[in-house]
Scaffold this active site. Structure first.
Site, short mmCIF file in Angstrom:
data_model
loop_
_atom_site.label_atom_id
_atom_site.label_comp_id
_atom_site.label_asym_id
_atom_site.label_seq_id
_atom_site.Cartn_x
_atom_site.Cartn_y
_atom_site.Cartn_z
CG ASN A 88 -1.78 -1.24 1.27
OD1 ASN A 88 -2.37 -1.63 0.28
ND2 ASN A 88 -1.83 -1.89 2.42
CG HIS A 110 -10.01 -2.53 7.63
ND1 HIS A 110 -9.57 -2.73 8.92
CD2 HIS A 110 -9.01 -2.97 6.83
CE1 HIS A 110 -8.35 -3.24 8.90
NE2 HIS A 110 -7.99 -3.40 7.64
CD GLU A 129 -12.69 0.24 3.95
OE1 GLU A 129 -11.98 0.33 2.93
OE2 GLU A 129 -12.73 -0.77 4.66
CB SER A 175 -9.06 -2.03 1.95
OG SER A 175 -9.92 -3.02 2.47
CG ASP A 192 -10.56 3.69 7.40
OD1 ASP A 192 -9.61 4.36 6.98
OD2 ASP A 192 -10.42 2.58 7.97
CG HIS A 234 -6.89 1.52 0.95
ND1 HIS A 234 -5.69 0.88 0.76
CD2 HIS A 234 -7.50 0.91 1.99
CE1 HIS A 234 -5.59 -0.10 1.64
NE2 HIS A 234 -6.67 -0.10 2.40
CE LYS A 279 -3.42 0.19 4.74
NZ LYS A 279 -4.66 -0.04 5.44
C1 LIG Z 1 -5.00 -0.80 6.60
C2 LIG Z 1 -6.33 -0.34 7.03
C3 LIG Z 1 -6.57 0.03 8.35
C4 LIG Z 1 -5.57 -0.20 9.44
O1 LIG Z 1 -4.58 0.79 9.38
P1 LIG Z 1 -3.19 0.47 10.10
O2 LIG Z 1 -2.57 1.82 10.20
O3 LIG Z 1 -2.46 -0.46 9.23
O4 LIG Z 1 -3.51 -0.12 11.43
C5 LIG Z 1 -7.79 0.57 8.66
N1 LIG Z 1 -8.74 0.72 7.72
C6 LIG Z 1 -8.55 0.35 6.45
C7 LIG Z 1 -9.64 0.55 5.46
C8 LIG Z 1 -7.35 -0.21 6.07
O5 LIG Z 1 -7.17 -0.62 4.82
#
Ligand SMILES: *Cc1c(COP(=O)(O)O)cnc(C)c1O
Length: 374
Positions: free
Chosen positions: A53, A139, A180, A184, A209, A212, A232
């Site tokens: 990522n 997620h 999101e 993801s 969230d 990505h 990421k």
């Molecule tokens: C990777 C991810 C997380 C977790 O983030 P980290 O910083 O790796 O703990 C949370 N939400 C989504 C949508 C993700 O892809």
């Protein structure tokens, strides 16, 4: 004399593992070292990675790595305590100021990770007696946060904004719709305007969230709660939530994963601070990752990429594993994604693109993937 605890536990674990193995769902670690942007070494072989990522190539940027080293030398290796105790290294505020500006929100708070940001934030704003509507494909940590809150949880069929109206109905003191921005595993984008309108109509708050999307996909995001990660596109580690000053102050007092967890190490904050500067100064990085994704989806004959994530659905977990192995033999690292990360029967290759990739490698990968799909 009975079996020892350790023996009975090991027997239980072995039995569970055998079942996972049979279903193609056993997971194992593979020592893989990173060698510059988008290249890794595994088992003595150099592979081009199309599954991390690190969308902007910042994880291996020497400016970011140097900032990490400088911060560690200046502030030490660890935070020493939770931020509310003695661990509030000034680099936290520096990163938060930059994040708030980039998210165009009044304030931001850094958490230990994106996972911690989400599982801390949801229970800080809703609880027992309240309602959460959450996208089916959100997620794992968002679903976990929803369950931890004790609120009633209703699952929204993926990106189905009309259905959100129905699910948000009812008399609850507080309602939260969780989704999101860029999903993801599918790389598609939530209908944020329609979801926000549903929230307006039903007295709910929208939480997104942006793990990505940040740094790659520019979105008009009306959500008053915006979480994300620094692990990421930002290339390092850590999570964040951006919102109003009042929301951020509430999280500072009430998000358990913030209050009771140690602050991020100074090196991680130093890296994030410089990475955020680069993200703003060099927007062409995100555009390049997107261009690679679009080229790949076009060459393979898939739906046009909407983000830097392109899923190649294969269905069966074993088939996805074989496809991944075939690509590895050709010098590409593309990990198979299997249930429970994705729904049953939806195993896939999740191909991700980075500014660090060369167009010629994207074309070679497209050829190899097209062959597998035949
Ligand atoms: C990777 C991810 C997380 C977790 O983030 P980290 O910083 O790796 O703990 C949370 N939400 C989504 C949508 C993700 O892809």
């Amino acid at each position: 004399m009975g079996q020892s605890q350790s023996d009975s536990l090991a027997a239980f674990a072995a039995e569970r593992l055998a079942r996972l193995e049979k279903e193609g769902l056993r997971r194992e670690l593979h020592a893989t070292s990173r060698h510059g942007a988008a290249a890794v070494k595994r088992g003595g072989r150099r592979l081009i990675s199309f599954c991390d990522n690190d969308y902007l190539g910042l994880a291996s940027d020497p400016r970011v790595a140097r900032a990490a080293a400088d911060a560690a030398l200046a502030h030490g290796a660890g935070a020493g305590a939770a931020r509310l105790v003695t661990g509030d290294c000034p680099l936290n505020a520096e990163v938060e100021t930059k994040l708030a500006a980039m998210k165009q929100m009044p304030a931001a708070r850094v958490f230990g990770s994106g996972y911690l940001a989400n599982i801390g934030t949801i229970p800080a704003v809703v609880g027992p007696g309240d309602l959460i509507v959450i996208d089916h494909l959100a997620h794992s940590c968002l679903h976990t946060g929803a369950r931890l809150s004790g609120a009633e949880v209703r699952v929204l069929p993926h990106n189905y904004a009309e259905q959100a109206h129905k699910l948000l109905e009812g008399d609850f003191p507080r309602k939260l719709l969780v989704t999101e921005t860029v999903f993801s595993m599918d790389g598609d984008i939530a209908p944020l305007a329609a979801l926000s309108a549903a929230c307006d109509e039903h007295g709910a708050w929208l939480m997104t969230d942006d793990a990505h999307g940040f740094g790659v996909v520019k979105l008009d995001n009306p959500a008053p709660i915006q979480s994300g990660t620094l692990s990421k596109a930002a290339g390092g580690y850590g999570g964040y939530v951006a919102g109003s000053r009042e929301l951020i102050d509430l999280l500072t007092s009430r998000a358990r994963s913030f209050v009771y967890a140690t602050g991020l190490p100074p090196a991680v904050l130093g890296a994030a601070s410089v990475a955020l500067d680069i993200m703003q100064a060099e927007p062409e990085r995100g555009a390049r990752a997107m261009a690679h994704a679009r080229l790949f989806s076009e060459l393979v004959g898939l739906h046009a990429a909407k983000s830097a994530i392109v899923p190649v659905l294969l269905g069966d977990a074993h088939r996805a594993m074989r496809a991944s192995a075939a690509l590895e033999a050709k010098g590409f690292l593309v990990t198979a994604i299997r249930p429970p990360t994705v729904p049953d029967g939806m195993a896939r290759l999740r191909v991700t693109f980075s500014a660090a990739h060369e167009e010629a490698d994207v074309r070679r990968l497209a050829e190899a993937v097209s062959e597998i799909r035949k």
